[in-house]
Design a protein around this motif. Sequence first.
Motif, PDB file in Angstrom:
ATOM      1  N   THR A  44      64.031 -63.006   4.267  1.00  0.00           N
ATOM      2  CA  THR A  44      64.552 -63.492   3.083  1.00  0.00           C
ATOM      3  C   THR A  44      64.777 -65.007   3.198  1.00  0.00           C
ATOM      4  O   THR A  44      64.467 -65.783   2.454  1.00  0.00           O
ATOM      5  CB  THR A  44      65.804 -62.672   2.372  1.00  0.00           C
ATOM      6  N   ARG A  47      61.590 -66.899   3.596  1.00  0.00           N
ATOM      7  CA  ARG A  47      60.846 -66.993   2.298  1.00  0.00           C
ATOM      8  C   ARG A  47      61.603 -68.145   1.335  1.00  0.00           C
ATOM      9  O   ARG A  47      60.799 -68.561   0.777  1.00  0.00           O
ATOM     10  CB  ARG A  47      61.034 -65.584   1.642  1.00  0.00           C
ATOM     11  N   ARG A  48      62.940 -68.036   1.218  1.00  0.00           N
ATOM     12  CA  ARG A  48      63.522 -69.216   0.488  1.00  0.00           C
ATOM     13  C   ARG A  48      63.185 -70.256   1.079  1.00  0.00           C
ATOM     14  O   ARG A  48      63.043 -71.157   0.139  1.00  0.00           O
ATOM     15  CB  ARG A  48      65.073 -68.677   0.530  1.00  0.00           C
ATOM     16  N   ASP A  51      59.672 -71.051  -0.139  1.00  0.00           N
ATOM     17  CA  ASP A  51      59.502 -71.151  -1.549  1.00  0.00           C
ATOM     18  C   ASP A  51      60.035 -72.501  -2.095  1.00  0.00           C
ATOM     19  O   ASP A  51      59.361 -73.231  -2.845  1.00  0.00           O
ATOM     20  CB  ASP A  51      60.407 -69.958  -2.188  1.00  0.00           C
TER      21      ASP A  51
END
Length: 65
Positions: A44, A47-48, A51
């Motif tokens: 996570t 991914r952040r 992104d």
Amino acid sequence: MSEPTQSYEEARAELVETVQSLEAGGLTLEESLAAWQRAEALATVCRRFLDGARAKLDAARDADD
């Protein structure tokens, strides 16, 4: 479990190590579950970061247009 506060590189390296540990086997069920949860949290975080980088690139492209 609290979310790690690491750089992308640190989180990714720990994620790779955690996955390798899971793949190697030899962990108890409890250890495996804890490692899986840690891997999910690290994924996570990664991914952040990705992104955020993607959003910055999109914004830069939009500014050029």
